[in-house]
Design an enzyme around this catalytic site. Sequence first.
Site, PDB file in Angstrom:
ATOM      1  N   CYS A  63     -31.420  11.047 -30.033  1.00  0.00           N
ATOM      2  CA  CYS A  63     -32.414  10.078 -30.499  1.00  0.00           C
ATOM      3  C   CYS A  63     -32.280   8.734 -29.785  1.00  0.00           C
ATOM      4  O   CYS A  63     -31.382   7.946 -30.088  1.00  0.00           O
ATOM      5  CB  CYS A  63     -32.312   9.890 -32.010  1.00  0.00           C
ATOM      6  SG  CYS A  63     -33.714   8.962 -32.673  1.00  0.00           S
ATOM      7  N   CYS A 181     -38.712   9.226 -25.721  1.00  0.00           N
ATOM      8  CA  CYS A 181     -38.301   9.908 -26.947  1.00  0.00           C
ATOM      9  C   CYS A 181     -38.125  11.383 -26.606  1.00  0.00           C
ATOM     10  O   CYS A 181     -39.071  12.007 -26.120  1.00  0.00           O
ATOM     11  CB  CYS A 181     -39.388   9.744 -28.018  1.00  0.00           C
ATOM     12  SG  CYS A 181     -39.125  10.729 -29.511  1.00  0.00           S
TER      13      CYS A 181
END
Length: 233
Positions: A63, A181
């Site tokens: 993440c 991302c």
Amino acid sequence: METEIPALLRAREMVAPERFTFHSSRMRMKHVTKEELAKMDADSDRCAAELSDAGVDVMGYACLVAIMSMGHGYHRKSAERLGQVTRDNGMPAEVITSAGALVEGLQAMGAKKIAVVAPYMKPLTEMVVDYIRSEGFEVVDYRALEIQNNLEVAAHDPMNLPGIVAGMDTAEADVIVLSACVQMPSLPAVTTVEAQSGKPVLTAAVATTWSMLKALDLPTRVPGGGALLSGAY
């Protein structure tokens, strides 16, 4: 992490002899908010310990925004701490963060000015942009897609990305970050956007794969992985 990085390494298996296995330990998060990201990051030590039990060679902390929401330069602290967890468990492994991989990939490509697409809400996207700027890059344009639900981020159609980038000002960008991302799919659009824009394209998943291959001391040529995985870096 669990889709595009295995896909890239499987593509590499078509042109290179090495074979890979994939192991996951998940930190919980449903909504991409600063509060949930902080709780998620606190859970990363458990994940590193669990994965080190498998004797893995390299770990990727997926993440990007969880790392970047913890303050400038945090990817270095996180990687060192989680690496220490593996050493304390007697199963040392190199730890790669997607945040650190993105920074290092951009540095390797010699990028100074970049354009960024991110799925996050605007305040979190601005936090990511600020983090990237703190590492010495100029962000010439960015888009926040404002998708808060984590599963909806994963369900975003990657072939929307060429149209999104076409509406951005990328004229001065050295590199386009197509997805800041690893959760937001982008791999099918990488070569399309490179052809459309005439610019090299990088994604968090591509950068993480590159950093993992570097950590394993393996050649970094992966078909369909864009400029960073061309083998030139």
